[in-house]
Design a protein around this motif. Structure first.
Motif, PDB file in Angstrom:
ATOM      1  N   GLN A   1       0.823  -1.208   0.000  1.00 58.01           N
ATOM      2  CA  GLN A   1       0.000   0.000   0.000  1.00 58.01           C
ATOM      3  C   GLN A   1       0.861   1.264   0.000  1.00 58.01           C
ATOM      4  OE1 GLN A   1      -3.120   0.087   2.910  1.00 58.01           O
ATOM      5  NE2 GLN A   1      -3.870  -1.956   2.401  1.00 58.01           N
ATOM      6  N   LEU A   2       1.970   1.228   0.730  1.00 56.55           N
ATOM      7  CA  LEU A   2       2.872   2.380   0.757  1.00 56.55           C
ATOM      8  C   LEU A   2       3.434   2.652  -0.632  1.00 56.55           C
ATOM      9  CD1 LEU A   2       4.639   4.547   2.084  1.00 56.55           C
ATOM     10  CD2 LEU A   2       6.263   2.734   2.700  1.00 56.55           C
ATOM     11  N   THR A   3       3.840   1.614  -1.330  1.00 56.09           N
ATOM     12  CA  THR A   3       4.392   1.780  -2.677  1.00 56.09           C
ATOM     13  C   THR A   3       3.379   2.441  -3.607  1.00 56.09           C
ATOM     14  OG1 THR A   3       5.795  -0.167  -2.380  1.00 56.09           O
ATOM     15  CG2 THR A   3       5.412   0.577  -4.639  1.00 56.09           C
ATOM     16  N   LYS A   4       2.127   2.050  -3.492  1.00 52.52           N
ATOM     17  CA  LYS A   4       1.073   2.661  -4.304  1.00 52.52           C
ATOM     18  C   LYS A   4       0.913   4.136  -3.954  1.00 52.52           C
ATOM     19  CE  LYS A   4      -3.855   2.291  -5.426  1.00 52.52           C
ATOM     20  NZ  LYS A   4      -5.117   1.538  -5.174  1.00 52.52           N
ATOM     21  N   ALA A   5       0.902   4.441  -2.665  1.00 46.99           N
ATOM     22  CA  ALA A   5       0.758   5.835  -2.232  1.00 46.99           C
ATOM     23  C   ALA A   5       1.944   6.677  -2.694  1.00 46.99           C
ATOM     24  CB  ALA A   5       0.623   5.894  -0.713  1.00 46.99           C
ATOM     25  N   GLN A   6       3.143   6.109  -2.647  1.00 50.54           N
ATOM     26  CA  GLN A   6       4.329   6.839  -3.092  1.00 50.54           C
ATOM     27  C   GLN A   6       4.253   7.175  -4.578  1.00 50.54           C
ATOM     28  OE1 GLN A   6       7.232   3.974  -1.820  1.00 50.54           O
ATOM     29  NE2 GLN A   6       7.723   5.079   0.073  1.00 50.54           N
ATOM     30  N   LYS A   7       3.748   6.253  -5.383  1.00 51.95           N
ATOM     31  CA  LYS A   7       3.613   6.511  -6.819  1.00 51.95           C
ATOM     32  C   LYS A   7       2.607   7.631  -7.078  1.00 51.95           C
ATOM     33  CE  LYS A   7       4.885   1.860  -8.379  1.00 51.95           C
ATOM     34  NZ  LYS A   7       4.425   0.615  -9.056  1.00 51.95           N
ATOM     35  N   ILE A   8       1.510   7.623  -6.333  1.00 57.27           N
ATOM     36  CA  ILE A   8       0.506   8.681  -6.488  1.00 57.27           C
ATOM     37  C   ILE A   8       1.098  10.033  -6.101  1.00 57.27           C
ATOM     38  CG2 ILE A   8      -1.681   9.562  -5.585  1.00 57.27           C
ATOM     39  CD1 ILE A   8      -2.558   6.629  -5.256  1.00 57.27           C
ATOM     40  N   GLU A   9       1.816  10.056  -4.989  1.00 59.63           N
ATOM     41  CA  GLU A   9       2.413  11.308  -4.530  1.00 59.63           C
ATOM     42  C   GLU A   9       3.494  11.792  -5.489  1.00 59.63           C
ATOM     43  OE1 GLU A   9       3.656  14.635  -2.233  1.00 59.63           O
ATOM     44  OE2 GLU A   9       1.779  13.563  -2.591  1.00 59.63           O
ATOM     45  N   GLN A  10       4.289  10.874  -6.024  1.00 61.35           N
ATOM     46  CA  GLN A  10       5.332  11.274  -6.960  1.00 61.35           C
ATOM     47  C   GLN A  10       4.730  11.869  -8.227  1.00 61.35           C
ATOM     48  OE1 GLN A  10       8.755  11.181  -6.274  1.00 61.35           O
ATOM     49  NE2 GLN A  10       8.645  12.562  -8.037  1.00 61.35           N
ATOM     50  N   ALA A  11       3.603  11.309  -8.681  1.00 64.68           N
ATOM     51  CA  ALA A  11       2.926  11.856  -9.861  1.00 64.68           C
ATOM     52  C   ALA A  11       2.463  13.284  -9.597  1.00 64.68           C
ATOM     53  CB  ALA A  11       1.741  10.969 -10.237  1.00 64.68           C
ATOM     54  N   ARG A  12       1.990  13.542  -8.385  1.00 62.41           N
ATOM     55  CA  ARG A  12       1.578  14.908  -8.032  1.00 62.41           C
ATOM     56  C   ARG A  12       2.774  15.847  -8.051  1.00 62.41           C
ATOM     57  NH1 ARG A  12       1.495  18.540  -3.960  1.00 62.41           N
ATOM     58  NH2 ARG A  12       2.879  17.228  -2.707  1.00 62.41           N
ATOM     59  N   ARG A  13       3.884  15.405  -7.485  1.00 63.49           N
ATOM     60  CA  ARG A  13       5.068  16.258  -7.415  1.00 63.49           C
ATOM     61  C   ARG A  13       5.646  16.527  -8.801  1.00 63.49           C
ATOM     62  NH1 ARG A  13       8.427  14.344  -1.968  1.00 63.49           N
ATOM     63  NH2 ARG A  13       6.621  14.369  -0.555  1.00 63.49           N
ATOM     64  N   ASP A  14       5.547  15.542  -9.681  1.00 65.58           N
ATOM     65  CA  ASP A  14       6.089  15.718 -11.031  1.00 65.58           C
ATOM     66  C   ASP A  14       5.365  16.820 -11.800  1.00 65.58           C
ATOM     67  OD1 ASP A  14       7.914  13.726 -10.572  1.00 65.58           O
ATOM     68  OD2 ASP A  14       6.761  12.161 -11.591  1.00 65.58           O
ATOM     69  N   LYS A  15       4.135  17.113 -11.395  1.00 61.58           N
ATOM     70  CA  LYS A  15       3.349  18.135 -12.085  1.00 61.58           C
ATOM     71  C   LYS A  15       3.568  19.537 -11.509  1.00 61.58           C
ATOM     72  CE  LYS A  15      -0.364  14.871 -13.237  1.00 61.58           C
ATOM     73  NZ  LYS A  15      -1.800  14.531 -13.030  1.00 61.58           N
ATOM     74  N   LEU A  16       4.287  19.627 -10.404  1.00 57.24           N
ATOM     75  CA  LEU A  16       4.492  20.928  -9.773  1.00 57.24           C
ATOM     76  C   LEU A  16       5.423  21.797 -10.608  1.00 57.24           C
ATOM     77  CD1 LEU A  16       4.969  19.890  -6.028  1.00 57.24           C
ATOM     78  CD2 LEU A  16       2.928  20.879  -7.081  1.00 57.24           C
ATOM     79  N   ALA A  17       5.072  23.059 -10.710  1.00 56.07           N
ATOM     80  CA  ALA A  17       5.945  24.002 -11.411  1.00 56.07           C
ATOM     81  C   ALA A  17       7.222  24.195 -10.608  1.00 56.07           C
ATOM     82  CB  ALA A  17       5.228  25.341 -11.589  1.00 56.07           C
ATOM     83  N   PRO A  18       8.351  24.347 -11.289  1.00 58.99           N
ATOM     84  CA  PRO A  18       9.610  24.545 -10.553  1.00 58.99           C
ATOM     85  C   PRO A  18       9.617  25.880  -9.821  1.00 58.99           C
ATOM     86  CG  PRO A  18       9.928  24.908 -12.900  1.00 58.99           C
ATOM     87  CD  PRO A  18       8.539  24.364 -12.743  1.00 58.99           C
ATOM     88  N   ILE A  19      10.375  25.931  -8.746  1.00 63.89           N
ATOM     89  CA  ILE A  19      10.547  27.169  -7.988  1.00 63.89           C
ATOM     90  C   ILE A  19      11.895  27.771  -8.352  1.00 63.89           C
ATOM     91  CG2 ILE A  19      10.828  28.150  -5.682  1.00 63.89           C
ATOM     92  CD1 ILE A  19       8.935  26.052  -4.633  1.00 63.89           C
ATOM     93  N   HIS A  20      11.889  29.017  -8.771  1.00 61.23           N
ATOM     94  CA  HIS A  20      13.143  29.692  -9.104  1.00 61.23           C
ATOM     95  C   HIS A  20      13.226  31.005  -8.335  1.00 61.23           C
ATOM     96  CE1 HIS A  20      11.058  32.657 -11.646  1.00 61.23           C
ATOM     97  NE2 HIS A  20      10.334  31.644 -12.101  1.00 61.23           N
ATOM     98  N   HIS A  21      14.401  31.598  -8.345  1.00 64.86           N
ATOM     99  CA  HIS A  21      14.622  32.814  -7.560  1.00 64.86           C
ATOM    100  C   HIS A  21      15.184  33.947  -8.420  1.00 64.86           C
ATOM    101  CE1 HIS A  21      13.677  31.051  -3.677  1.00 64.86           C
ATOM    102  NE2 HIS A  21      14.360  29.995  -4.038  1.00 64.86           N
ATOM    103  N   ASN A  22      14.746  34.005  -9.672  1.00 61.17           N
ATOM    104  CA  ASN A  22      15.241  35.084 -10.525  1.00 61.17           C
ATOM    105  C   ASN A  22      14.250  36.230 -10.664  1.00 61.17           C
ATOM    106  OD1 ASN A  22      13.356  33.795 -12.073  1.00 61.17           O
ATOM    107  ND2 ASN A  22      14.786  33.095 -13.662  1.00 61.17           N
TER     108      ASN A  22
END
Length: 619
Positions: A375-396
């Protein structure tokens, strides 16, 4: 078999003496419960019926979850005699570590929920988790392990996927962690426990002397291994809690990378250390079994340190709220503290058979462990998919320039600043809690205009503001502060400490208990400046409310930079001096006119609440 015997929920050949190797071990929860006492709290332990013919296929049917474990080899860990990094004493001492098992992950909410459901345990209902412009200044408020402000449970995303069940459990204290370990030991017949501080340091190092996450003497790669204070933490604090990111004291530094977690993270989302352990440096600081005595070395055999009163329990590692700490830092927290940056992981002693085995991981994990990992492995895949869609954070993004207060009235402050060129750039406005300190509360965001009107300024204070530009998940540095008009106090009057018009080093903090605020932790050389209007020359009785943990030379008052009088400070004669204020008094003569009154501290570590001026005689 007697009804009080507790059976292990395990699967494998030859692990249960009364079970055939060719017959699957069937387990089910018997409705009858026996009781065991753990640290004065009655723990109801449900029995296991080994005569069931149905093999569980889901964690819901199991009453306990055993964690996935890693076997840590025996070895030696070295500690400095003096933990102060500035100390000239560079001598060290060694601690011998026996081989033992450690959980790969911090104990999760899913595991802890089994404990609560099975035992009826009463976990703490108050927790330091409420975050505001002064961060944890509210102290312990209503909140618990499954309902707090830093868990993903409150996010819309988690409403659908429930991935936060695999967040590490927090808002508990060391006693709760110890009781959980005792309960799991009773359920399984194995000896689960907390790590000692020496064991924790040895396991965290992963067999390395230097941090394993270093890359060319920099720590930017730490975000690949740990959830610590970083770009996402800054973004999360500003977006979710409407405040500028703030850490206490020497921790006030975030890491220049992005781990994609704003607060607590699912366990195991980052690379493991060389021993195969996850989240050892970040996510949550971890309770250990020690009763820390900072004046004594750790036991040479790797066992927990003990003390007579055990006021402070061991607490190792960093968290989502701090940058990474050095492995050898021996940390501690008050034994009764319940907060949202602390958690724990389990250790287990090796059985005789395991001591004789060269295998470094559990070869045949229990059924509950297998289902948990699935179950943890499944949750990790779901969470990683969410993170992959996040816009990058930059400081320029450039910081907004030329912020100024263009209009100020009793209930209206108008701000304006120079507009920044660029696509989709908006602005955030922050109101200062105390002059130009780093304690800020966001009062507006998503502004497309380069003007803003604050219709609820703090009354009877010198207001202060900063502005930041934002673009997606990226924000700029803050603008320079814009300060409002000084506050004038006409005597006789009570002057609140936070009504200063200028300051050097001091910062504001809420009174606990009680209403209002005070100036916290004044140290030698720090000062506060007030503007007072004296209608006529007179002698005044000055009454001032403060608290200190020692007698001292106090503070001096100057008027228009001329020496006026020294005022003493006496030690607060109560426990918990930090929260118990006392009242002292003195007399002073003040000339007619408008003056700058400066209060300069002559000693360290004291707090000021207010100063009251009462006229005695005219001059």
């Amino acid at each position: 078999m007697p009804r009080h015997v507790l059976w292990m929920l395990i699967i494998g050949q030859g692990l249960l003496a009364c079970t055939s190797q060719t017959t699957p071990i069937q387990t089910a929860i018997n409705q009858t419960a026996s009781s065991q006492t753990v640290n004065s709290q009655i723990i109801k332990v449900q029995q296991v019926n080994v005569n069931s013919t149905t093999l569980p296929t889901d964690l819901a049917s199991l009453s306990a979850i055993e964690p996935p474990l890693v076997t840590i080899p025996a070895g030696v860990v070295t500690f400095p005699v003096d933990s102060n990094p500035k100390s000239k004493n560079k001598s060290t001492y060694d601690v011998q570590i026996k081989s033992f098992m450690v959980a790969k992950y911090e104990v999760t909410k899913k595991e802890f929920r089994k404990f609560i459901a099975d035992s009826g345990y009463q976990a703490p209902s108050k927790c330091m988790h409420a975050i505001n412009g002064l961060w944890y200044s509210a102290g312990a408020t209503n909140g618990s392990w499954d309902n707090n402000n830093v868990s993903a449970l409150n996010m819309a995303y988690d409403t659908q996927f429930k991935t936060s069940e695999f967040d590490p459990v927090t808002c508990i204290n060391p006693q709760v962690a110890s009781d959980y370990a005792a309960w799991l030991s009773q359920k399984t017949g194995k000896k689960y426990r907390l790590l000692s501080t020496a064991e924790w340091v040895y396991a965290a190092q992963g067999g390395k002397q230097d941090p394993y996450y270093k890359h060319q003497d920099k720590i930017t790669s730490v975000c690949e291994y740990e959830n610590i204070a970083d770009h996402s933490a800054i973004y999360g604090a500003e977006t979710r809690f409407k405040t500028r990111y703030k850490m206490a004291g020497y921790h006030n530094k975030t890491v220049d990378c992005d781990d994609k977690a704003e607060f607590i993270s699912l366990v195991g989302m980052y690379k493991p250390n060389p021993f195969g352990l996850h989240d050892m440096v970040g996510n949550l600081t971890e309770f250990t079994a020690d009763c820390i005595d900072p004046n004594k070395p750790l036991p040479s055999d790797g066992s927990p340190q003990s003390s007579d009163e055990c006021k402070n329990r061991g607490n190792q590692g960093s968290s989502w709220h701090w940058p990474p700490f050095k492995f050898h830092r021996i940390g501690s927290w008050p034994a009764t503290q319940v907060g949202s940056i602390e958690g724990f992981r389990l250790a287990r002693d090796l059985t005789i058979e395991e001591q004789q085995s060269p295998v470094t991981t559990v070869a045949t994990p229990p059924l509950s462990t297998k289902l948990f990992v699935k179950q943890l492995t499944k949750a990790q895949k779901i969470e990683q998919a969410r993170r992959d869609k996040l816009a990058p954070i930059h400081h320029n993004l450039p910081a907004p320039q030329q912020l100024e207060i263009v209009e100020q009235a009793n209930n209206r402050v108008k701000l304006a600043w120079q507009k920044i060129d660029g696509d989709s750039i908006t602005y955030r406005v922050y109101r200062g809690e105390f002059l130009n300190s780093d304690s800020l509360t966001m009062i507006a965001s998503g502004l497309t205009s380069n003007q803003y009107i604050d219709r609820n300024p703090v009354p009877d204070r010198r207001v202060s503001y900063v502005v930041k530009a934002e673009q997606g998940r990226s924000t700029s540095a803050a603008s320079a502060f814009a300060l409002g008009s000084p506050v004038y106090k006409t005597l006789p009057a009570k002057v609140e400490a936070e009504q200063a018009n200028n300051r050097n080093g001091a910062f504001v903090w809420p009174n606990r208990p009680g209403d209002g605020k005070h100036i916290r932790n004044l140290n030698k050389g720090q000062w506060l400046e007030y503007t007072i209007d004296v209608p006529q020359s007179a002698e005044y009785q000055i009454t001032y409310q403060l608290t200190s943990n020692k007698n001292g030379s106090g503070f001096k008052l100057t008027l228009q930079d001329k020496m006026l009088q020294n005022l003493k400070i006496e030690k607060t004669q109560k426990n918990r001096w930090r929260d118990n204020f006392q009242t002292l008094s003195a007399k002073v003569t003040l000339p007619k006119g408008q003056h700058k009154l400066k209060l300069e501290s002559l000693q360290d570590q004291w707090k000021l609440d207010w100063i009251d001026f009462v006229e005695i005689t005219h001059r």
